[in-house]
Design an enzyme around this catalytic site. Structure first.
Site, mmCIF file in Angstrom:
data_model
loop_
_atom_site.group_PDB
_atom_site.id
_atom_site.type_symbol
_atom_site.label_atom_id
_atom_site.label_comp_id
_atom_site.label_asym_id
_atom_site.label_seq_id
_atom_site.Cartn_x
_atom_site.Cartn_y
_atom_site.Cartn_z
ATOM 1 N N HIS A 166 44.286 17.505 66.938
ATOM 2 C CA HIS A 166 45.952 17.077 67.574
ATOM 3 C C HIS A 166 46.804 15.854 67.757
ATOM 4 O O HIS A 166 47.737 15.461 67.124
ATOM 5 C CB HIS A 166 46.465 18.236 68.804
ATOM 6 C CG HIS A 166 46.013 18.917 68.817
ATOM 7 N ND1 HIS A 166 47.594 20.711 68.965
ATOM 8 C CD2 HIS A 166 44.979 20.540 68.685
ATOM 9 C CE1 HIS A 166 46.560 21.649 68.912
ATOM 10 N NE2 HIS A 166 45.243 21.315 68.909
ATOM 11 N N ASP A 183 53.516 17.922 70.825
ATOM 12 C CA ASP A 183 52.903 19.305 70.417
ATOM 13 C C ASP A 183 53.563 20.562 70.734
ATOM 14 O O ASP A 183 52.946 20.639 72.026
ATOM 15 C CB ASP A 183 51.725 19.061 70.584
ATOM 16 C CG ASP A 183 50.557 19.649 69.593
ATOM 17 O OD1 ASP A 183 49.726 18.693 69.550
ATOM 18 O OD2 ASP A 183 50.690 21.184 70.369
#
Ligand code: UDP
Length: 486
Positions: A18, A125
């Site tokens: 990520h 995110d």
């Protein structure tokens, strides 16, 4: 002193898969004149500093790119491995928990600071569920970066439906072995006909209705529907059919992948580090690759979070050795569960001494770009899959968990760039056979041909005038507000 630059705050979830796409996106925005604040967890900031190839401290001296640190709410001795994911979900979901309070006070401080450009927007995110909540509360526009493939995301979008249909939770443990996971899921529109229950994200494989990761991801995906913009690291040619389905539910989608390709011109200008690795790069590999013939090496890497049992490791190890082809294998210090480790045995090292290189971490982008690499044996993490597609490298797919099973299915059956291994147990004969197939047979040539076609399409998408390039332009305009100087 504050400037009139736009200011975007980027908040990745603290895992390598990520951090990488968020960092690439941040670098791209920075190259367009945006002031960036990256928010990193305390645990990871120490790892980034110690693994960085950049002069210490790891980002000093780079203009208009700052780092802020928040706690993840876990105790210092927590390993933050795949076995601790549920603990992280508990920590992030806690209302008024430590991470949420920290992000609130950080954003309030940045909003009021006279020393930096005024905050324009946040990119969170999608899995950092507490961040959008706080942004909405403070009136800051928030965009979501959903770091999976579109086909993987479509899988997560079925979680509520699975509950409604009575397919979640599983009736009992026997569903894991009695063929239930091979049930067709043609009720999910947009997926290819080969998709089965086993290709949906693996977090559904439980009899516990309160399973934290399933419920956390269902919530994160629901939240991503209410966003100023959904950013996906994919490209229209690759996942057009699936994107049409997602667009029925979510407006303002920006497909800007492969980010590795889109950010290449920025990397060449060397304004910021090439990558942010949590592990220290073992730098013997490029020289080793330089000495190999073109398209001769099997590259093996299971990413940053997958783990292997000692038995699986041993089967992979002998499968690779018995294929007699050269291979470069990244074995992270925490890849194998437990102590036993075949690669420390003399007879194995003797067997592979002229053709096997084992490392603890590499810069995967560099490896996949190397002309000696022929095929990638991968766990099908989305970054790895897309990086491989972007470089025209065919894959041997061994999906580990999450939405990797869907990525593997699409790589093999839809994009036709891979061959599939059964998930779970590993047989050395199967590994050897697949390696030989891809390296020595007509099938291998077909895969290579297809992979090169996708590489070309990825390049077209990310060069000026391409779909991802144009979508990124649009994203920049919307992130910073129209009429800005970007
Ligand atoms: N990666 C790397 N070196 C390694 C292993 C992984 O640079 O030795 C990078 C890889 O390029 C990718 C990311 O780490 O960008 C892993 O993400 P992915 O989605 O493939 O898998 P995950 O680690 O999340 O399971």
């Amino acid at each position: 002193m504050a400037t009139n630059k736009p200011h975007v705050i980027c908040v990745p979830i603290p895992y390598q898969g990520h951090i990488n796409p968020m960092f690439k996106l941040a670098k791209l925005l920075h190259s367009r004149g945006v002031y960036i604040t990256m928010v990193v967890t305390e645990f990871n900031v120490a790892r980034l500093a110690s693994s960085s190839t950049v002069e210490s401290p790891f980002l000093e001296g780079f203009n208009d790119f700052s780092i802020e640190v928040i706690p993840d709410g876990l105790p210092p001795d927590n390993k933050r491995s795949v076995f601790n994911l549920h603990e992280l979900c508990y920590s992030f979901r806690g209302i008024q928990g430590e991470p949420q309070m920290a992000i609130r006070s950080l954003l309030m401080r940045l909003l009021e600071s006279p020393d930096i450009p005024p905050v324009t927007s946040v990119i969170s995110d999608a899995m950092m569920t507490f961040v959008p909540q706080v942004c909405i509360e403070l009136g800051i526009p928030v965009f979501h970066l959903y770091t999976t493939s579109a086909c993987g995301m479509l899988g997560y979008m079925q979680f509520d439906e699975l509950v409604k249909r009575g397919d979640f939770p599983l009736k009992d443990e026997s569903c894991l072995t009695n063929g239930y996971l091979d049930t067709s899921i043609e009720w999910v529109p947009g997926l290819i006909k080969e998709a089965r229950m086993k290709h949906l994200p693996t977090f559904l494989r439980t009899t516990d209705p309160n399973e934290i990761i399933f419920n956390y991801l269902a919530e994160a995906t629901r939240n991503a529907k209410v966003t100023a913009g959904l950013i996906l690291n994919t490209f229209d040619d690759l996942e057009g059919q699936i994107l049409k389905e997602i667009e029925k539910v979510i407006a303002n989608i920006y497909t800007i992948g492969p980010l590795t390709k889109l950010s290449q011109p920025v990397n060449e200008r060397k304004l910021l580090p090439l990558s942010w690795s949590l592990w220290k790069e073992d730098n013997s590999y490029l020289e080793w690759l330089d000495k190999r013939s073109p398209k001769s090496v099997i590259y093996v890497n299971f990413g940053s979070i997958a783990v292997l049992t000692p038995e699986q490791l041993k089967e992979f190890a002998w499968g690779l050795a018995n294929s007699k082809h050269p291979f470069l294998w990244v074995i992270r210090s925490d890849l194998v569960i437990g102590e036993s480790n075949i690669i420390t045995e003399d007879c194995y090292m003797e067997e592979i001494k002229d053709r096997g290189l084992i490392l603890s971490w590499c810069l995967q982008e560099k490896v996949l770009q190397h002309p000696s690499v022929a095929v990638f044996l991968t766990h099908c993490g989305w970054n790895s899959t897309l990086e491989s597609i972007g470089e025209g490298v065919p894959m041997i797919c061994w999906p580990f968990f999450a939405e990797q099973q869907m990525n593997g299915l699409y790589a093999c059956k839809e994009w036709r760039v891979g061959v599939e291994m059964e998930e779970g147990s590993v047989q050395r004969k199967e590994v050897e056979g697949l390696v030989r197939d891809v390296m020595e047979s007509e099938k291998g040539k077909e895969l290579k041909g297809k992979a090169m076609e996708w590489k070309k399409k990825a390049e077209e998408a990310t060069r000026p005038g391409g779909s991802s390039y144009n979508n990124f332009d649009k994203l920049v305009r919307n992130l910073v507000g129209k009429g800005n100087h970007c």
